[in-house]
Design an enzyme around this catalytic site. Structure first.
Site, PDB file in Angstrom:
ATOM      1  N   GLY A   8       0.850  -1.205   0.000  1.00 44.75           N
ATOM      2  CA  GLY A   8       0.000   0.000   0.000  1.00 44.75           C
ATOM      3  C   GLY A   8       0.876   1.242   0.000  1.00 44.75           C
ATOM      4  CB  THR A  76      -5.279  -3.178   5.989  1.00 40.21           C
ATOM      5  OG1 THR A  76      -4.060  -2.859   5.339  1.00 40.21           O
ATOM      6  CG2 THR A  76      -6.426  -3.070   5.007  1.00 40.21           C
ATOM      7  CB  THR A  77      -9.576  -1.006   9.173  1.00 40.35           C
ATOM      8  OG1 THR A  77      -9.783   0.059   8.232  1.00 40.35           O
ATOM      9  CG2 THR A  77      -8.591  -0.556  10.237  1.00 40.35           C
ATOM     10  CG  ASN A 101      -6.025   4.266  16.782  1.00 40.15           C
ATOM     11  OD1 ASN A 101      -4.877   4.715  16.822  1.00 40.15           O
ATOM     12  ND2 ASN A 101      -7.079   5.045  16.779  1.00 40.15           N
ATOM     13  CG  HIS A 132     -13.470  11.319  13.505  1.00 42.00           C
ATOM     14  ND1 HIS A 132     -13.990  10.824  14.682  1.00 42.00           N
ATOM     15  CD2 HIS A 132     -12.242  10.767  13.364  1.00 42.00           C
ATOM     16  CE1 HIS A 132     -13.106   9.988  15.227  1.00 42.00           C
ATOM     17  NE2 HIS A 132     -12.035   9.933  14.451  1.00 42.00           N
ATOM     18  CE  LYS A 136     -14.991   7.902  11.821  1.00 41.11           C
ATOM     19  NZ  LYS A 136     -14.210   6.868  11.102  1.00 41.11           N
ATOM     20  CB  THR A 143     -11.024   5.183  18.309  1.00 33.39           C
ATOM     21  OG1 THR A 143     -10.097   4.816  17.296  1.00 33.39           O
ATOM     22  CG2 THR A 143     -10.285   5.542  19.583  1.00 33.39           C
TER      23      THR A 143
HETATM   24  P1  NAD Z   1      -5.304   4.895   0.827  1.00 35.41           P
HETATM   25  O1  NAD Z   1      -6.533   4.612   0.025  1.00 35.41           O
HETATM   26  O2  NAD Z   1      -4.711   6.277   0.798  1.00 35.41           O
HETATM   27  O3  NAD Z   1      -4.120   3.873   0.402  1.00 35.41           O
HETATM   28  C1  NAD Z   1      -4.311   2.492   0.165  1.00 35.41           C
HETATM   29  C2  NAD Z   1      -3.261   2.048  -0.852  1.00 35.41           C
HETATM   30  O4  NAD Z   1      -3.372   0.629  -0.996  1.00 35.41           O
HETATM   31  C3  NAD Z   1      -3.462   2.679  -2.228  1.00 35.41           C
HETATM   32  O5  NAD Z   1      -2.233   3.197  -2.720  1.00 35.41           O
HETATM   33  C4  NAD Z   1      -3.933   1.493  -3.074  1.00 35.41           C
HETATM   34  O6  NAD Z   1      -3.532   1.595  -4.441  1.00 35.41           O
HETATM   35  C5  NAD Z   1      -3.226   0.348  -2.374  1.00 35.41           C
HETATM   36  N1  NAD Z   1      -3.780  -0.952  -2.727  1.00 35.41           N
HETATM   37  C6  NAD Z   1      -5.044  -1.268  -3.090  1.00 35.41           C
HETATM   38  N2  NAD Z   1      -5.129  -2.573  -3.395  1.00 35.41           N
HETATM   39  C7  NAD Z   1      -3.893  -3.096  -3.249  1.00 35.41           C
HETATM   40  C8  NAD Z   1      -3.347  -4.383  -3.460  1.00 35.41           C
HETATM   41  N3  NAD Z   1      -4.110  -5.395  -3.876  1.00 35.41           N
HETATM   42  N4  NAD Z   1      -2.042  -4.577  -3.200  1.00 35.41           N
HETATM   43  C9  NAD Z   1      -1.262  -3.552  -2.782  1.00 35.41           C
HETATM   44  N5  NAD Z   1      -1.721  -2.282  -2.581  1.00 35.41           N
HETATM   45  C10 NAD Z   1      -3.021  -2.070  -2.837  1.00 35.41           C
HETATM   46  O7  NAD Z   1      -5.663   4.493   2.303  1.00 35.41           O
HETATM   47  P2  NAD Z   1      -4.901   4.888   3.658  1.00 35.41           P
HETATM   48  O8  NAD Z   1      -5.553   6.084   4.280  1.00 35.41           O
HETATM   49  O9  NAD Z   1      -3.430   4.900   3.429  1.00 35.41           O
HETATM   50  O10 NAD Z   1      -5.311   3.657   4.593  1.00 35.41           O
HETATM   51  C11 NAD Z   1      -4.933   2.336   4.255  1.00 35.41           C
HETATM   52  C12 NAD Z   1      -5.540   1.377   5.265  1.00 35.41           C
HETATM   53  O11 NAD Z   1      -5.009   1.620   6.560  1.00 35.41           O
HETATM   54  C13 NAD Z   1      -7.057   1.511   5.412  1.00 35.41           C
HETATM   55  O12 NAD Z   1      -7.606   0.236   5.625  1.00 35.41           O
HETATM   56  C14 NAD Z   1      -7.217   2.366   6.665  1.00 35.41           C
HETATM   57  O13 NAD Z   1      -8.432   2.172   7.342  1.00 35.41           O
HETATM   58  C15 NAD Z   1      -6.054   1.854   7.476  1.00 35.41           C
HETATM   59  N6  NAD Z   1      -5.578   2.781   8.524  1.00 35.41           N
HETATM   60  C16 NAD Z   1      -5.200   2.222   9.699  1.00 35.41           C
HETATM   61  C17 NAD Z   1      -4.671   3.005  10.714  1.00 35.41           C
HETATM   62  C18 NAD Z   1      -4.208   2.356  11.984  1.00 35.41           C
HETATM   63  O14 NAD Z   1      -3.755   3.040  12.910  1.00 35.41           O
HETATM   64  N7  NAD Z   1      -4.292   1.013  12.060  1.00 35.41           N
HETATM   65  C19 NAD Z   1      -4.558   4.378  10.533  1.00 35.41           C
HETATM   66  C20 NAD Z   1      -4.950   4.930   9.308  1.00 35.41           C
HETATM   67  C21 NAD Z   1      -5.462   4.118   8.313  1.00 35.41           C
END
Ligand code: NAD
Length: 244
Positions: A8, A76-77, A101, A132, A136, A143
């Site tokens: 990602g 990822t969520t 988170n 937020h 959203k 959270t």
């Molecule tokens: P985003 O949409 O900006 O980025 C996601 C990326 O994943 C994109 O570049 C997309 O092209 C890529 N992607 C899609 N399918 C793919 C695949 N099959 N293989 C590889 N890459 C692929 O989203 P984001 O804001 O960066 O968030 C990403 C994830 O992280 C979301 O699920 C979000 O909820 C989660 N997140 C978690 C936390 C945490 O603290 N755990 C914090 C923020 C976001």
């Protein structure tokens, strides 16, 4: 030096993680994987894979990590229960930190919310307020739900019996055990959470405010450093921070 692969890598979180990792002498970025790239090729020789992609991409990252005996950090969520199980099955032989988170502050808030609820006991009314940004789509935040779950756990009750989502109209007096949950939306707020404990004559408020997604990236990198070399198993951010 920890060899790091980001799945990602072109996303908002992926870019934040890569930016911080490049400034950190403990990390060497050996793979940047996004949609269309081959994660198996990138994973060869990695110490840890960080997955911040899309729910449907996590299983591939999990298999690549397991095949290469790399550690895994999942941020990822949005996974279904079945997807969660498939991922957990795939990573049995490696250490994994999996957290919705990664903010150090929010995980500290989880910890102290439990402690404060235990100390203050049933005489204090409990309300959660989250705010937020206007874009959203879901409410309340995950959270806020986790905070409510912690409060219900301390009461040794089911959250669904206690949750009170907002109030409107002639709703009657507050019942002692209910947990109020309120979602405020507006502007560009990254994420504010406040837990209120109110009794006659006094009030305790625990508040956390996120102002940048870098906080999630920093926490995730902290988790990546922690997880490399740990015994195989599923861990969360409370393990990383030593809060269990
Ligand atoms: P985003 O949409 O900006 O980025 C996601 C990326 O994943 C994109 O570049 C997309 O092209 C890529 N992607 C899609 N399918 C793919 C695949 N099959 N293989 C590889 N890459 C692929 O989203 P984001 O804001 O960066 O968030 C990403 C994830 O992280 C979301 O699920 C979000 O909820 C989660 N997140 C978690 C936390 C945490 O603290 N755990 C914090 C923020 C976001």
């Amino acid at each position: 030096m920890i060899k790091l692969v980001v799945n990602g890598s072109k996303g908002r979180m992926g870019r934040a993680i890569l930016g911080l990792a490049r400034e950190d002498a403990d990390f060497s970025v050996v793979g940047e994987v996004d949609l269309g790239d081959d994660i198996n090729a990138a994973a060869a020789g990695a110490d840890v894979i960080m997955d911040f992609s899309l729910h449907s991409a996590t299983l591939g990252a999990a298999r690549a990590a397991a095949n290469n005996k790399a550690a895994l950090v999942i941020g990822t969520t949005g996974h279904s229960a079945d997807a969660k199980k498939a991922i957990a099955d795939a990573v049995r032989g490696i250490p994994v930190v999996w957290a919705a988170n990664f903010s150090t502050g929010v995980n500290t808030l989880f910890y102290i919310t439990r402690k404060v609820a235990e100390i203050l006991g049933p005489g204090f009314d409990q309300e959660i307020v989250e705010m937020h940004h206007r874009l959203k789509k879901d409410a309340p935040s995950g959270t806020a739900e986790r905070l409510a779950q912690i409060l219900a756990d301390v009461k040794q009750r089911q959250l669904k019996e206690l949750a009170r989502h907002g109030r409107a109209g002639i709703v009657g007096e507050r019942t002692p055990d209910e947990i109020g949950i309120h979602a405020v939306r507006g502007g560009d707020v990254v994420g504010d959470h406040t837990v209120i404990f109110a009794a006659p004559g006094e009030r305790v408020e625990l508040a956390h405010k996120a102002t940048s997604r870098e906080t999630f990236a920093r926490g995730a990198l902290r988790a990546a450093k922690w997880v490399v070399g740990k015994p195989a198993g599923l861990y969360d951010m409370q393990d990383v921070l030593g809060l269990k």
